[in-house]
Each structure stands twice: as structure tokens, then as C-alpha cells.
Design a protein around this motif. Structure first.
Motif, PDB file in Angstrom:
ATOM      1  N   VAL A 194     -14.252   4.249 -21.572  1.00 28.06           N
ATOM      2  CA  VAL A 194     -15.090   3.090 -21.257  1.00 28.06           C
ATOM      3  C   VAL A 194     -16.547   3.553 -21.086  1.00 28.06           C
ATOM      4  N   ARG A 195     -16.701   4.631 -20.354  1.00 27.28           N
ATOM      5  CA  ARG A 195     -18.043   5.158 -20.158  1.00 27.28           C
ATOM      6  C   ARG A 195     -18.688   5.534 -21.493  1.00 27.28           C
ATOM      7  N   HIS A 208      -7.625  -2.863 -29.156  1.00 30.23           N
ATOM      8  CA  HIS A 208      -6.242  -3.293 -28.913  1.00 30.23           C
ATOM      9  C   HIS A 208      -5.564  -2.151 -28.179  1.00 30.23           C
ATOM     10  N   LEU A 209      -5.149  -2.444 -26.958  1.00 33.89           N
ATOM     11  CA  LEU A 209      -4.692  -1.351 -26.092  1.00 33.89           C
ATOM     12  C   LEU A 209      -3.254  -0.942 -26.376  1.00 33.89           C
ATOM     13  N   LYS A 210      -3.011   0.351 -26.247  1.00 33.12           N
ATOM     14  CA  LYS A 210      -1.648   0.886 -26.346  1.00 33.12           C
ATOM     15  C   LYS A 210      -0.835   0.334 -25.189  1.00 33.12           C
ATOM     16  N   GLU A 211       0.453   0.440 -25.355  1.00 33.87           N
ATOM     17  CA  GLU A 211       1.302  -0.136 -24.323  1.00 33.87           C
ATOM     18  C   GLU A 211       1.050   0.502 -22.951  1.00 33.87           C
ATOM     19  N   ASP A 212       0.877   1.812 -22.938  1.00 37.11           N
ATOM     20  CA  ASP A 212       0.700   2.471 -21.637  1.00 37.11           C
ATOM     21  C   ASP A 212      -0.754   2.438 -21.147  1.00 37.11           C
ATOM     22  N   ALA A 213      -1.607   1.700 -21.846  1.00 42.64           N
ATOM     23  CA  ALA A 213      -3.013   1.645 -21.429  1.00 42.64           C
ATOM     24  C   ALA A 213      -3.456   0.209 -21.160  1.00 42.64           C
ATOM     25  N   GLN A 214      -2.481  -0.645 -20.972  1.00 44.82           N
ATOM     26  CA  GLN A 214      -2.843  -2.053 -20.858  1.00 44.82           C
ATOM     27  C   GLN A 214      -3.583  -2.411 -19.580  1.00 44.82           C
ATOM     28  N   ILE A 215      -3.609  -1.476 -18.673  1.00 45.55           N
ATOM     29  CA  ILE A 215      -4.369  -1.678 -17.450  1.00 45.55           C
ATOM     30  C   ILE A 215      -5.852  -1.944 -17.773  1.00 45.55           C
ATOM     31  N   PHE A 216      -6.304  -1.469 -18.951  1.00 49.45           N
ATOM     32  CA  PHE A 216      -7.704  -1.693 -19.329  1.00 49.45           C
ATOM     33  C   PHE A 216      -7.962  -3.106 -19.872  1.00 49.45           C
ATOM     34  N   ARG A 233     -13.420  -3.674 -13.934  1.00 47.63           N
ATOM     35  CA  ARG A 233     -14.558  -3.836 -13.040  1.00 47.63           C
ATOM     36  C   ARG A 233     -14.733  -2.594 -12.152  1.00 47.63           C
ATOM     37  N   TYR A 234     -13.600  -2.094 -11.680  1.00 46.31           N
ATOM     38  CA  TYR A 234     -13.621  -0.907 -10.834  1.00 46.31           C
ATOM     39  C   TYR A 234     -14.192   0.305 -11.612  1.00 46.31           C
ATOM     40  N   VAL A 235     -13.745   0.434 -12.864  1.00 47.59           N
ATOM     41  CA  VAL A 235     -14.238   1.551 -13.687  1.00 47.59           C
ATOM     42  C   VAL A 235     -15.740   1.393 -13.952  1.00 47.59           C
ATOM     43  N   LEU A 236     -16.136   0.182 -14.275  1.00 44.84           N
ATOM     44  CA  LEU A 236     -17.548  -0.048 -14.611  1.00 44.84           C
ATOM     45  C   LEU A 236     -18.465   0.143 -13.402  1.00 44.84           C
ATOM     46  N   ASN A 237     -17.952  -0.209 -12.239  1.00 48.00           N
ATOM     47  CA  ASN A 237     -18.796  -0.117 -11.055  1.00 48.00           C
ATOM     48  C   ASN A 237     -19.246   1.294 -10.742  1.00 48.00           C
ATOM     49  N   LYS A 238     -18.480   2.260 -11.224  1.00 51.23           N
ATOM     50  CA  LYS A 238     -18.826   3.640 -10.909  1.00 51.23           C
ATOM     51  C   LYS A 238     -20.196   4.016 -11.450  1.00 51.23           C
ATOM     52  N   TYR A 239     -20.570   3.464 -12.602  1.00 49.35           N
ATOM     53  CA  TYR A 239     -21.845   3.936 -13.159  1.00 49.35           C
ATOM     54  C   TYR A 239     -22.692   2.846 -13.774  1.00 49.35           C
ATOM     55  N   SER A 240     -22.217   1.594 -13.685  1.00 50.05           N
ATOM     56  CA  SER A 240     -22.949   0.559 -14.417  1.00 50.05           C
ATOM     57  C   SER A 240     -24.395   0.417 -13.944  1.00 50.05           C
TER      58      SER A 240
END
Ligand code: ADP
Ligand code: MG
Length: 615
Positions: A31-32, A178-186, A193-200
Motif C-alpha cells: 500500500v505504501r 483484486h485481492l488474493k483470498e488470504d489478503a482480503q483484509i485489504f 485506514r489503519y495502514v494509511l494512517n501510519k504515513y499518510s
């Protein structure tokens, strides 16, 4: 354009294979990487808008939009940046164009396995998206008014498909994942939002997340030091260096005169050239009033500072400055001088206030500082203060600065003394130390390849000459004889011996003498006054250049039993005496690193032994 299929370049396939199969706990880095690409694309567009007349959709907002769709299991990252033409898509998303990715692949070849650590260390750029995606659609339209929009689709396996995108595709790039099955958390809003907040907040453009404005755009290098927290400094470093590690130290400063300048520079924890890859590229970007002018300006800082990461912003730079103009610009040279000075001062300060951090810095980056002494004439005196060495007065492994050395100098000591060699134990047993020990003088141990060049460049510290103690022209104060009653060659005998050795080895030595400079060995070889130091000689030789002839001197120890015996023997058995003398001078030359052909020593030893046993 027909829809058509393209193969990935071999290296890309190798990389994707690693990326897809690596179990990587921090896979959110993709994402970053994509947000940083979006931000780069917007930076480039902003500069284009200032310098080019025609840009497609000039009124379009410079922002990044990110949307999640939990039901479709997708994540979409869109920007209104410069976009890509078809040729650019083929080049950038089909080959390895990115230097970090190249390094990653080289590092993979060096280390067996360990991909996860390496991905975290380098950031593999765009391709990292395939850690989480089983299909990616990139739709992009270049800023150039006539360019057609293109769509790139890939599952990250063998290749990708290209087709024309709808004519109303807006300027910029949209990446639908299109996310893989084990990456659908994204595809879950809270997680992204949590991931983006780290550096947005370090992204220089507004980010909309599912239609909501997410970040405060701020250029932290333009802020007052007091208003930036330690977390923000660290977060910004991680964002710009694409790394998960905290920096070793940072310097943040601003100046108003003679040039308006804001700089935020970081020293990373690891040496970017450590793992055997070549020279690293400069990672200090040049901004003018928060507008990125060049992300890797070549001449902004001297080469030896290439390990720095950060930002330099000066509003005195013309915005439309071209790369060529940057190459040779007097303002840039001034900026470079100011920043270099400040950074050296920062390190001096660090050594005082945080000696442990400085020790770590020195252990990792000393060779850059030494390179600076050799290549930056105008900074070398200042850089001398940053050097650290072991010495006869330090414990094994402990270091001293030249300033502390000078503080310990004896009243009758004029110069700073150094001795070169491969390791401490060899240096500690060197007979060159005899004369210095007798006078209580400290000697610095220089054990790194290149140290002779560094000291030759430095020459002086605090107005004191730096002298190598294996040189014949060393001037030492008289010292009282510590063992006046020990047996010793008479003056006449000593002179006779010296003359005889000189005559016997005609032309090999510029001078032969007996001297109190050596007490622990029979003899030492000294570099003649005009001689080129051994390391420099070896270098010239390796470079295939002409090596100037050397004229070593030999000094015998008049108290050594073997030397005393030699003085007798030369009168009774010239043949044996010659063999013995040859042995003594060759050993001395060998210890001094001045014996051209060590096999002569071996041959001579054998003859000497045979002769002695036959007696
Ligand atoms: P890097 O960003 O370090 O160059 P990446 O692998 O992240 O490496 O990206 C490769 C290249 O693809 C970029 O240099 C850029 O030219 C192009 N690119 C990637 N994403 C975008 C984007 N959103 N807009 C325009 N170009 C992009
Ligand atoms: Mg990138």
C-alpha cells in the motif's frame, strides 16, 4: 489498438516469483509503495504544470483517491498525476526500471533465502502489489494532450495484457487490485485506514479515502523543529526511505541567509553499500517551496555524503531549473557547502552528546568520512575532527579522536604519530614503537585499507604534522638511555658495521646506521625521506602505474646480540656474515612491507641454516 499479450522481462518474472511466494508478514508495504508512486506521479505533474504550457486537464485536482470494496474484494488507488503513455507502461511495468528493485534482486542472489527481510529493507516498488493481488488492472492516461489512455492487466505470472482504455479516462493512473483470498483484509475499510494512517500525513497531496478526506498535508521539513515530534521524524524517514527501520540520527535545520534553506537529513542504520552492491544513488531530494524539483539530484551533496536520505528545500532556486542546469549551478554549490558544513557540525555534536550513537555511526559509515577527507579539500580539516582510531594508549577495540590525542601529547612532542598495519596485535609488536615508547609518546594504529591516503590528504591536525613512525626523517627528542650498563657496540665498531653493510648491499639502501630507534629487534627498515608509502605503492602497482623507486634506510640495534655478533663475524667469515646481514635486512624490510620478493628471504634462510649447521 487490439488487445495484446506481452511477456514480462526475465528479471521481472524472477522477482514476481519471489514476491508472490515469499511469506511476508509485513505485506501491507505494498500500500505504501503504491501511494508513494501516486505521490511521485503528482509531484512530477506539479512540476510539469509549472514548466510546460500544455498539460491534459490542467484544472484537475492534484489528489489521491483510495476506495475499498469489501464485497468485490478489491482495493483501488487512483491519482491525478502524470500518468503513463503506452510505451512508458511497457517500460515501467514490464521491466525492472527501478533501482531499489535491482538492488533487491542483487541482494537476493548474494544471500541465500531471506527474501522477507530484504523486501522490507528495499521496498520492491510497484511489483510488491502481487504480494496481495491475484489480478491487477492499471488504467492510465499521460499528461501529454495527445496521448491515448491504456489499460494494463496482469495476474503477476508470465506477462500482462495491454489494450486501449476508454477515451474519457481521466489524466493520471488508477490501480485496481483484486485481492488474493488470504489478503482480503485489504478490502476492509478499517484495516486500510489503519495502514494509511501510519504515513499518510507525509504524503504531499490530499488523500481521499472512500470519499472522505484523510490526511493533513504537511511538509515537515518546512516546520519549526519544536513542532515536530520524534515519531513524526521517524515516520517521515520510513516513508521516504521505504524502510521499516528507524534512522540512526537526523539533522533538521533552516537558514534565512545567505540562502533561504530548509533541510531534513537522515543517516540510516545500515550502510546502503554494505552487502556488496555497488555505489548507492543519492537519496536527498531537492524541493523548491515544497515542489519536488529532482528526487535524485546528482550534484546536490558531495559524493561522500551519498548515504544520506532526506529533503533539501530552497525557495531561491528557480522552479523551472532543468537537470542540466542543476549539474552546474553556483547556487547549488553554495547550498551544498552550507549543508555539508552543518552536517559535519551535527556529527561533531553527536559525538559529544550521544557518544554511543556516534560510535555506531563511525562503525558503519567511517569509510564515507574518510573518502570525504581524501576528496573534499575544503572540508578535510573539519572532517579530521570526526576521525577515530585505536592507539597505543587505548584498550583493544576502543577508539580515540585526534583532538583527544593532541590533548594527551607530551610537552616535548611536536608531531602526531601514526603506524599502519593490518591488525592491532601486529602493530603492538612492531619494533617501530620502541623509540616512541621510550619517550612515552602515543601512536595511532591505522588499520583500514586506504588510511595512508587519508592521512596523506589530511597531513596536519590542529597545526601538528601527522608522521608515520616508520619514516627515516622522524625527528624525535633526545632521551636518556634506560639501560646505560647493558652491553653495546662501541661507536667505532658500530660505524664499521654500518659502512660494511652499506658497501655489501650497494645501492639497496640510501643509508645504513645504528640507532636507538630500535631496541626490540635486530634491525628496522625506514622509509627514505622522499619515498612513497607502501600502501600507495601497492595501489600504483595494482593500477598498472609506474611505481617510483624507493630508498629505504636500515637502522641496526647496537645492543642486539645478533648484531654484535655480526660486527665480529664480518671480519672473520665474510660469507657467513653476508648471509646473516642479508637475513636481518630482509626481515626488517618484510616487517615494513617493503620486501618486493619474499622468496629471497626464504632462499637466504635456507642457505644460512646450511652454512651454520656445517660449521
Ligand atoms: P520507483 O517508484 O522507485 O521508480 P516502482 O516500481 O514503484 O519504482 O515504479 C516503477 C515506475 O512505474 C515508476 O518509476 C513510474 O515511472 C511508474 N509508475 C508507477 N506507478 C505510477 C503512477 N501511479 N503514475 C505514473 N507512473 C507510475
Ligand atoms: Mg515507487
Amino acid at each position: 489498438m487490439e488487445k495484446n499479450t506481452h511477456q514480462f522481462q526475465t528479471e521481472v518474472r524472477q522477482l514476481l516469483d519471489i514476491v508472490i511466494h515469499a511469506f511476508y508478514s509485513d505485506r501491507e508495504v505494498f500500500v505504501r509503495e503504491l501511494v508513494s508512486n501516486a505521490s511521485d506521479a503528482l509531484e512530477k505533474l506539479r512540476l510539469r504544470q509549472l514548466t510546460e504550457s500544455a498539460v491534459h486537464e490542467p484544472e484537475r485536482d492534484l489528489r489521491i483517491s483510495i476506495t475499498t470494496d469489501e464485497e468485490a474484494h478489491t482495493l483501488c488507488i487512483q491519482d491525478a498525476g502524470i500518468g503513463m503513455t503506452q510505451d512508458e507502461v511497457v517500460e515501467y511495468l514490464g521491466t525492472i526500471a527501478h533501482s531499489g528493485t535491482k538492488k533487491f534482486l542483487e541482494a537476493m542472489k548474494e544471500s541465500q533465502g531471506g527474501a522477507q527481510d530484504l523486501i522490507g529493507q528495499f521496498g520492491v516498488g510497484f511489483y510488491s502489489v502481487f504480494m496481495a493481488a491475484d489480478k491487477v488492472e492499471v488504467t492510465t492516461r499521460s499528461w501529454q494532450p495527445e496521448a491515448k489512455a491504456v489499460k494494463w492487466t496482469s495476474d503477476g505470472q508470465e506477462g500482462y495484457e495491454l489494450e486501449e482504455a476508454p477515451a474519457d479516462t481521466p489524466r493520471g493512473t488508477s490501480i485496481l487490485i483484486h485481492l488474493k483470498e488470504d489478503a482480503q483484509i485489504f478490502s476492509r475499510a478499517e484495516h486500510v485506514r489503519y495502514v494509511l494512517n501510519k504515513y499518510s500525513n507525509f504524503v504531499g497531496f490530499p488523500i481521499d479515502f472512500n470519499g472522505e478526506h484523510l490526511n493533513t498535508v504537511q511538509a515537515i521539513w518546512m516546520k519549526n523543529k519544536k513542532d515536530v515530534t520524534a515519531e513524526e521524524y521517524e515516520g517521515f524517514f520510513k516513508f521516504i526511505s521505504h524502510s521499516e527501520e528507524a534512522p540512526l540520527t537526523h539533522m533538521h535545520f533552516s537558514a534565512d541567509a545567505p540562502i533561504v534553506l530548509n533541510a531534513l537529513l537522515y543517516v540510516p542504520t545500515e550502510n546502503p553499500e554494505a552487502m556488496g552492491f555497488g555505489r548507492c544513488e543519492p537519496e536527498v531530494s531537492l524541493y523548491c517551496r515544497k515542489v519536488l524539483i529532482d528526487s535524485k539530484p546528482e550534484k546536490l551533496l558531495p559524493e561522500w555524503l551519498r548515504f544520506l536520505v532526506g529533503v533539501v528545500d530552497s525557495e531561491d532556486l528557480p522552479l523551472n531549473i532543468s537537470r542540466e542546469m542543476l549539474q552546474d549551478n553556483s547556487l547549488l554549490r553554495k547550498i551544498s557547502g552550507i549543508i555539508t558544513n552543518r552536517f559535519i557540525k551535527h556529527l561533531e555534536g553527536l559525538a559529544k552528546t550521544e557518544p554511543e550513537s556516534y560510535e555506531k555511526f563511525w562503525a558503519t559509515f567511517s569509510r564515507y568520512i574518510k573518502e570525504g577527507v581524501v576528496t573534499s579539500w575544503e572540508h578535510k580539516a573539519q572532517l579530521g575532527k570526526l576521525l577515530r582510531f585505536q592507539s597505543t594508549f587505548t584498550e583493544e577495540g576502543k577508539l580515540t579522536s585526534l583532538a583527544d590525542y593532541v590533548g594527551r601529547m607530551k610537552e616535548n612532542q611536536k608531531d602526531i604519530y601514526v603506524l599502519y598495519g593490518p591488525n592491532r596485535s601486529q602493530l603492538e609488536h612492531s619494533p617501530y614503537l620502541d623509540a616512541l615508547k621510550a619517550r612515552g609518546f602515543e601512536v595511532l594504529f591505522l588499520m583500514d585499507g586506504g588510511d595512508q591516503f587519508v592521512m596523506d590528504a589530511l597531513m596536519k591536525f590542529d597545526d601538528k604534522d601527522i608522521k608515520s613512525i616508520d619514516r627515516a626523517d622522524l625527528e624525535l627528542p633526545e632521551v636518556a638511555d634506560a639501560t646505560p650498563d647493558a652491553p653495546c657496540l662501541e661507536a667505532a665498531e658500530a660505524e664499521g658495521l654500518a659502512t660494511w653493510v652499506g658497501d655489501t648491499f650497494k645501492d639497496r639502501f640510501s643509508k645504513v646506521s645504528t640507532s636507538d630507534r630500535v631496541t626490540s629487534a635486530p634491525a628496522i627498515a625506514l622509509q627514505g625521506a622522499g619515498d612513497v608509502a607502501p600502501e600507495v605503492r601497492a595501489y600504483l602497482k595494482a593500477m598498472g602505474q609506474e611505481v617510483p623507486e624507493s630508498h629505504p634506510e636500515i637502522a641496526f640495534n647496537p645492543r642486539n646480540p645478533v648484531v654484535m655478533k655480526l660486527a665480529e663475524l664480518r671480519k672473520t667469515d665474510t660469507e657467513l656474515a653476508t648471509l646473516l646481514a642479508d637475513q636481518l635486512v630482509n626481515t626488517a624490510l618484510l616487517r615494513a612491507g617493503m620486501l618486493e620478493d619474499p622468496s629471497t628471504l626464504a632462499e637466504n634462510s635456507q642457505q644460512l641454516l646450511e652454512k651454520l649447521l656445517a660449521r
